[in-house]
Design a protein around this motif. Structure first.
Motif, PDB file in Angstrom:
ATOM      1  N   GLN A 103       0.852  -1.178   0.000  1.00 53.55           N
ATOM      2  CA  GLN A 103       0.000   0.000   0.000  1.00 53.55           C
ATOM      3  C   GLN A 103       0.897   1.240   0.000  1.00 53.55           C
ATOM      4  O   GLN A 103       1.874   1.320   0.742  1.00 53.55           O
ATOM      5  CB  GLN A 103      -0.892  -0.005   1.247  1.00 53.55           C
ATOM      6  N   TYR A 104       0.559   2.185  -0.856  1.00 55.06           N
ATOM      7  CA  TYR A 104       1.281   3.452  -0.960  1.00 55.06           C
ATOM      8  C   TYR A 104       0.282   4.588  -0.799  1.00 55.06           C
ATOM      9  O   TYR A 104      -0.914   4.421  -1.028  1.00 55.06           O
ATOM     10  CB  TYR A 104       1.947   3.601  -2.331  1.00 55.06           C
ATOM     11  N   LEU A 143       4.423   7.823  -0.577  1.00 54.38           N
ATOM     12  CA  LEU A 143       4.772   7.364   0.760  1.00 54.38           C
ATOM     13  C   LEU A 143       4.462   5.879   0.883  1.00 54.38           C
ATOM     14  O   LEU A 143       3.360   5.445   0.552  1.00 54.38           O
ATOM     15  CB  LEU A 143       3.958   8.154   1.794  1.00 54.38           C
ATOM     16  N   CYS A 144       5.438   5.122   1.327  1.00 51.12           N
ATOM     17  CA  CYS A 144       5.223   3.702   1.607  1.00 51.12           C
ATOM     18  C   CYS A 144       5.201   3.566   3.131  1.00 51.12           C
ATOM     19  O   CYS A 144       6.252   3.643   3.776  1.00 51.12           O
ATOM     20  CB  CYS A 144       6.329   2.846   1.003  1.00 51.12           C
ATOM     21  N   PRO A 145       4.006   3.406   3.724  1.00 47.10           N
ATOM     22  CA  PRO A 145       3.903   3.358   5.180  1.00 47.10           C
ATOM     23  C   PRO A 145       4.251   2.003   5.788  1.00 47.10           C
ATOM     24  O   PRO A 145       4.039   1.785   6.981  1.00 47.10           O
ATOM     25  CB  PRO A 145       2.438   3.718   5.432  1.00 47.10           C
ATOM     26  N   PHE A 184       9.230   8.305  -1.308  1.00 44.76           N
ATOM     27  CA  PHE A 184       9.801   8.421  -2.651  1.00 44.76           C
ATOM     28  C   PHE A 184       9.357   9.750  -3.240  1.00 44.76           C
ATOM     29  O   PHE A 184       8.232  10.192  -3.018  1.00 44.76           O
ATOM     30  CB  PHE A 184       9.303   7.274  -3.537  1.00 44.76           C
ATOM     31  N   LEU A 185      10.245  10.374  -3.995  1.00 46.71           N
ATOM     32  CA  LEU A 185       9.943  11.653  -4.628  1.00 46.71           C
ATOM     33  C   LEU A 185      10.144  11.556  -6.133  1.00 46.71           C
ATOM     34  O   LEU A 185      10.910  10.714  -6.616  1.00 46.71           O
ATOM     35  CB  LEU A 185      10.838  12.760  -4.066  1.00 46.71           C
ATOM     36  N   ILE A 214       4.603   9.631   9.847  1.00 44.72           N
ATOM     37  CA  ILE A 214       5.564   8.961   8.962  1.00 44.72           C
ATOM     38  C   ILE A 214       6.088   9.962   7.936  1.00 44.72           C
ATOM     39  O   ILE A 214       7.301  10.089   7.729  1.00 44.72           O
ATOM     40  CB  ILE A 214       4.934   7.732   8.277  1.00 44.72           C
ATOM     41  N   LEU A 215       5.188  10.696   7.299  1.00 44.56           N
ATOM     42  CA  LEU A 215       5.610  11.688   6.303  1.00 44.56           C
ATOM     43  C   LEU A 215       6.525  12.732   6.927  1.00 44.56           C
ATOM     44  O   LEU A 215       7.602  13.025   6.392  1.00 44.56           O
ATOM     45  CB  LEU A 215       4.390  12.352   5.672  1.00 44.56           C
TER      46      LEU A 215
END
Length: 110
Positions: free
Chosen positions: A27-28, A49-51, A62-63, A101-102
């Motif tokens: 899940q992203y 974001l990979c939580p 990831f950007l 997380i972010l």
């Protein structure tokens, strides 16, 4: 850990268009317009974001592009048919909220 739409509410204060995406049971959170400070100027960058665990890290951000002069050991990853960039930054646990997380990952770019 699996997150729900309710978990996105806090994160949408930072990125109103945040939404879930899945690939190979991971899940992203897609962050189409993530405001990132670069050299004193806030820049819009697409984020993913990979939580949960990814490539040996408990969580990852990831950007769509590298942030010049910030982060170390940048690597490229193909996720959802697109190339994403990330840096070596660990110890942001998956037990936190999506917002935490972010923010934990963005700390490395300040």
């Amino acid at each position: 850990m699996s997150f729900t739409d309710t978990d996105l509410l806090g994160l949408r204060r930072i990125c109103p268009e945040a939404s879930f995406l899945c690939e190979t049971k991971k899940q992203y959170v897609h962050l189409p317009v993530l405001k990132v400070p670069i050299s004193g100027v806030t820049t819009d960058i697409e984020g993913l974001l990979c939580p949960g665990e990814h490539s040996g890290y408990p969580t990852r951000l990831f950007l769509s592009q590298k942030v010049p002069g910030k982060g170390q050991n940048w690597t490229d990853h193909t996720i959802l048919g697109k190339t994403w960039r990330t840096w070596s930054w660990k110890d942001v646990p998956a037990s936190l909220s999506l917002t935490e997380i972010l923010l934990g990952h963005l700390t490395a770019l300040r």
